[in-house]
Design an enzyme around this catalytic site. Structure first.
Site, PDB file in Angstrom:
ATOM      1  CG  ASP A 111      -1.961  -1.001   1.282  1.00  0.00           C
ATOM      2  OD1 ASP A 111      -1.917  -1.923   0.457  1.00  0.00           O
ATOM      3  OD2 ASP A 111      -2.853  -0.885   2.142  1.00  0.00           O
ATOM      4  CG  HIS A 167       2.585  -8.989   0.186  1.00  0.00           C
ATOM      5  ND1 HIS A 167       2.017 -10.121   0.735  1.00  0.00           N
ATOM      6  CD2 HIS A 167       2.312  -7.981   1.073  1.00  0.00           C
ATOM      7  CE1 HIS A 167       1.427  -9.812   1.885  1.00  0.00           C
ATOM      8  NE2 HIS A 167       1.593  -8.515   2.108  1.00  0.00           N
ATOM      9  CB  SER A 255       9.078   2.079   5.164  1.00  0.00           C
ATOM     10  OG  SER A 255       9.219   2.088   6.571  1.00  0.00           O
TER      11      SER A 255
END
Length: 292
Positions: A111, A167, A255
């Site tokens: 996201d 991911h 991040s």
């Protein structure tokens, strides 16, 4: 300074208000903050101290207000607010599988707000957020940088309210990660506007290469940030993974994930490229198609 981004699902231009906005402005936009506070914030001990604080059971009292202030949808999470053992346990929470369906083609690994460049050489034409950014400086490896000198570049910026696990964007086999030393600089929009090159080329980061059968070698590089003690891997190197499998997660703080792909094998979606050319990020979610 208004921080605008495109909500891809609605097409609306929205304004981001980072947590600790006043403090971030002081650090990166104020001469006093740059001179006196920023060197302190960059120190490793402060990041580690704050990381321990966020791991303490007493930090759970911060969760409810954080969720309320940032309007986080907790129906997506596997745990309810009162089930977390610490703030960090909440921060890198796992989500229900149905919360992030894995779409077709090449997907976003997480996201966040996305910038994308069809050819990394284009950055020299209009830069990123007004600052030059080179792959060689980022990777600290001239030979590897030469391999990706004409690759497509994607920069996915995670805000503190985002889902903080990331991911694999495609099927393949990941190599062992290579760690690059650096400071813990914020990746907030204020820090990026102040000095984009410093944030990406001097920050703590690492990379692995996802080797695919049909789409070339995809380089995936998580970048640490202020108040993040470590980048935490959850994958096994040299073992095949499927698109959507978890790669790792970040502890508390904002991040970023930098991605380099073969532009002849994967085409980034045009709306994301256009938004980037207009100097505006696109909000995407993990599992969402961002290329073909």
């Amino acid at each position: 300074m208004e921080i605008k981004f495109i909500n891809r699902k609605t097409g609306e231009v929205q304004i981001e208000t980072p947590p600790g906005e006043g403090f971030l402005k002081l650090l990166y936009n104020n001469p006093f903050g740059k001179m006196l506070l920023l060197p302190l914030v960059k120190r490793k001990f402060l990041s580690e101290w704050y990381g321990r604080k966020m791991n303490a059971p007493s930090s759970t009292k911060k969760i409810a207000q954080f969720v309320k202030d940032l309007n986080i949808d907790m129906t997506e999470a596997n745990k309810s607010i009162d089930e977390f053992s610490s703030f960090n346990d909440f921060f890198y929470r796992t989500l229900k599988p149905e919360a992030r369906p894995i779409e077709s083609e090449f997907i976003s690994p997480g996201d966040g707000k996305l910038l994308a460049f069809e050819d990394v050489a284009d950055i020299h034409k209009f830069f990123v957020k007004g600052r030059k950014f080179t792959v060689k400086e980022f990777l600290n490896n001239a030979e590897l940088a030469s391999t990706y000198k004409n690759a497509s570049l994607l920069i996915l910026r995670l805000a503190p309210n985002d889902y903080h696990r990331y991911h694999f964007p495609y099927n393949g086999t990941p190599t062992t990660s290579v760690k690059i030393k650096g400071d813990y600089l914020s990746v907030s929009p204020y820090a990026l506007a102040s000095n984009f090159t410093k944030v990406f080329c001097e920050n703590k980061r690492e990379y692995c290469i996802l080797k695919t059968e049909t789409k070339g070698d995809i380089l995936l590089a998580p970048v640490g940030a202020t108040m993040v003690g470590s980048i935490l891997e959850t994958f096994t190197p040299n073992q095949p993974v499927n698109k959507g499998d978890e790669m790792g997660y970040f502890a508390f703080g904002g991040s970023t994930i930098v991605i380099l792909i073969d532009k002849n094998q994967i085409k980034i979606d045009e709306d994301i490229l256009t938004n980037t050319k207009n100097n505006i990020e696109t909000f995407v979610k993990m599992g969402e198609k961002i290329g073909v």
